[in-house]
Design an enzyme around this catalytic site. Structure first.
Site, PDB file in Angstrom:
ATOM      1  N   HIS A  82      -8.965  19.988  29.601  1.00  0.00           N
ATOM      2  CA  HIS A  82     -10.057  20.305  30.530  1.00  0.00           C
ATOM      3  C   HIS A  82     -11.109  19.209  30.534  1.00  0.00           C
ATOM      4  O   HIS A  82     -11.655  18.872  31.593  1.00  0.00           O
ATOM      5  CB  HIS A  82     -10.690  21.650  30.175  1.00  0.00           C
ATOM      6  CG  HIS A  82      -9.745  22.801  30.303  1.00  0.00           C
ATOM      7  ND1 HIS A  82     -10.064  24.075  29.881  1.00  0.00           N
ATOM      8  CD2 HIS A  82      -8.483  22.874  30.801  1.00  0.00           C
ATOM      9  CE1 HIS A  82      -9.030  24.877  30.104  1.00  0.00           C
ATOM     10  NE2 HIS A  82      -8.066  24.162  30.661  1.00  0.00           N
ATOM     11  N   HIS A 239      -5.873  26.270  38.590  1.00  0.00           N
ATOM     12  CA  HIS A 239      -5.997  25.920  37.183  1.00  0.00           C
ATOM     13  C   HIS A 239      -4.783  25.129  36.700  1.00  0.00           C
ATOM     14  O   HIS A 239      -4.926  24.191  35.908  1.00  0.00           O
ATOM     15  CB  HIS A 239      -6.206  27.136  36.291  1.00  0.00           C
ATOM     16  CG  HIS A 239      -6.528  26.704  34.889  1.00  0.00           C
ATOM     17  ND1 HIS A 239      -7.786  26.284  34.530  1.00  0.00           N
ATOM     18  CD2 HIS A 239      -5.748  26.544  33.798  1.00  0.00           C
ATOM     19  CE1 HIS A 239      -7.768  25.890  33.263  1.00  0.00           C
ATOM     20  NE2 HIS A 239      -6.537  26.041  32.796  1.00  0.00           N
ATOM     21  N   ASP A 243      -5.067  21.453  34.978  1.00  0.00           N
ATOM     22  CA  ASP A 243      -4.385  21.010  33.767  1.00  0.00           C
ATOM     23  C   ASP A 243      -3.565  19.748  34.032  1.00  0.00           C
ATOM     24  O   ASP A 243      -3.543  18.811  33.213  1.00  0.00           O
ATOM     25  CB  ASP A 243      -3.454  22.108  33.242  1.00  0.00           C
ATOM     26  CG  ASP A 243      -4.179  23.200  32.489  1.00  0.00           C
ATOM     27  OD1 ASP A 243      -5.361  23.009  32.114  1.00  0.00           O
ATOM     28  OD2 ASP A 243      -3.567  24.265  32.265  1.00  0.00           O
ATOM     29  N   HIS A 266       1.987  21.895  30.374  1.00  0.00           N
ATOM     30  CA  HIS A 266       1.572  20.733  29.592  1.00  0.00           C
ATOM     31  C   HIS A 266       2.743  19.891  29.122  1.00  0.00           C
ATOM     32  O   HIS A 266       2.653  18.660  29.077  1.00  0.00           O
ATOM     33  CB  HIS A 266       0.725  21.177  28.403  1.00  0.00           C
ATOM     34  CG  HIS A 266      -0.579  21.792  28.802  1.00  0.00           C
ATOM     35  ND1 HIS A 266      -1.577  21.067  29.422  1.00  0.00           N
ATOM     36  CD2 HIS A 266      -1.040  23.064  28.686  1.00  0.00           C
ATOM     37  CE1 HIS A 266      -2.604  21.878  29.662  1.00  0.00           C
ATOM     38  NE2 HIS A 266      -2.300  23.081  29.232  1.00  0.00           N
TER      39      HIS A 266
END
Length: 291
Positions: A82, A239, A243, A266
């Site tokens: 973030h 969101h 990321d 991720h």
């Protein structure tokens, strides 16, 4: 032709503190101006006593529900995505990030507090020009179930699709112009989320010890357990896009091209950052001041 944009750092020190999402520990962060070196994390206290970790794909050591970086001596910082996204959205090229604690604090679960503090603090324009990672040919990472693709494009665009069947999140598609200030605000304010059915397993794995309704959206079937409503109807997809922006900023430069992502996370994001960094090589060119 527009004058190439110059690199930037922050105008003065900025401090943050709060709980770490996964550790549950109190974490303190101080951003310091820098004139070179990109984004460098400096570990304080028990986490490394001044050890430095360069923000780069090569230094990713974990991408399990967050991105963690480490140096060769084992100094480690978690949950950097973030803050990295905030630096990307705020166009900060160089900064030292001092961290007292095992990870970056989660704050409200979005990048908005970081972005707002950087905007209030202001920037310092440096003498060197900004050199973006220019996508010269198509690059695809992943398989038919999950993938990220880079394409040459005269701009900076991100197209994303997520699919969480059987719950409120569902299937969402989103197209973001990474040069549009309104789209950047939408990205920055999107909060992290979790399905209630995942919480126990994550806690048993030693994760989300600092998670709660004040820093994450919690979805139970077709219900949102938070009292606050969604900040955007596409907040879940936003969101995931946030990321991705944060993880891709590990390449150390803005990306000129079109990014397409299907069910990113991720692990995939950081693999894509590594592939892009290798492909970009010496092809980066000064980016115009309007980009």
């Amino acid at each position: 032709m527009s004058e190439p944009a110059r690199q930037r750092t922050i105008a003065s020190e900025i401090e943050f503190s709060g709980v770490g999402l996964h550790s549950g520990a109190e974490c303190r962060v101080r951003l310091l101006p820098a004139t070179r070196g990109g984004v460098v994390f400096r570990c304080l206290g028990r986490e490394g006593d001044g050890a430095q970790i360069k923000a780069s794909p090569e230094n990713v050591v974990s991408a399990d529900h967050g991105t963690s970086l480490a140096n060769r001596d084992g100094a480690r910082i978690g949950t950097v995505e973030h803050l990295m996204a905030a630096l990307a959205l705020s166009r900060v090229d160089h900064v030292i990030v001092e961290v007292d604690g095992p990870e970056i604090p989660i704050l409200d679960g979005s990048a908005a507090p970081f972005v707002a503090a950087i905007a209030e603090n202001g920037h310092e324009r440096l003498s060197a020009y900004r050199h973006p990672a220019v996508v010269q040919e198509k690059i695809r990472i992943g398989d038919e179930k999950r993938w990220i693709e880079f394409e040459p494009f005269a701009g900076r665009r991100l197209d994303i699709e997520i699919n969480f069947a059987g719950c409120l999140i569902g299937r969402q598609t989103l197209s973001i112009d990474l040069e549009d200030p309104e789209d950047l605000v939408r990205l920055s304010t999107a909060r992290t989320f979790v399905r209630l059915e995942e919480v126990e397993a994550l806690k048993n794995a030693g994760l989300i010890r600092g998670g709660g309704l004040d820093n994450a959206l919690v979805v139970d079937g077709e219900k949102l357990l938070n009292e606050d409503t969604l900040r955007d109807q596409a907040e879940f997809a936003l969101h995931k896009a946030l990321d991705l922006v944060g993880d891709l900023y590990l390449v150390g430069a803005p990306i000129v091209g079109r990014i397409k992502a299907f069910r990113p996370g991720h692990d995939l994001n950081t693999r894509a950052a590594m592939a892009l960094a290798k492909a970009a090589g010496e092809t980066a060119q000064p980016i115009s001041a309007t980009a």
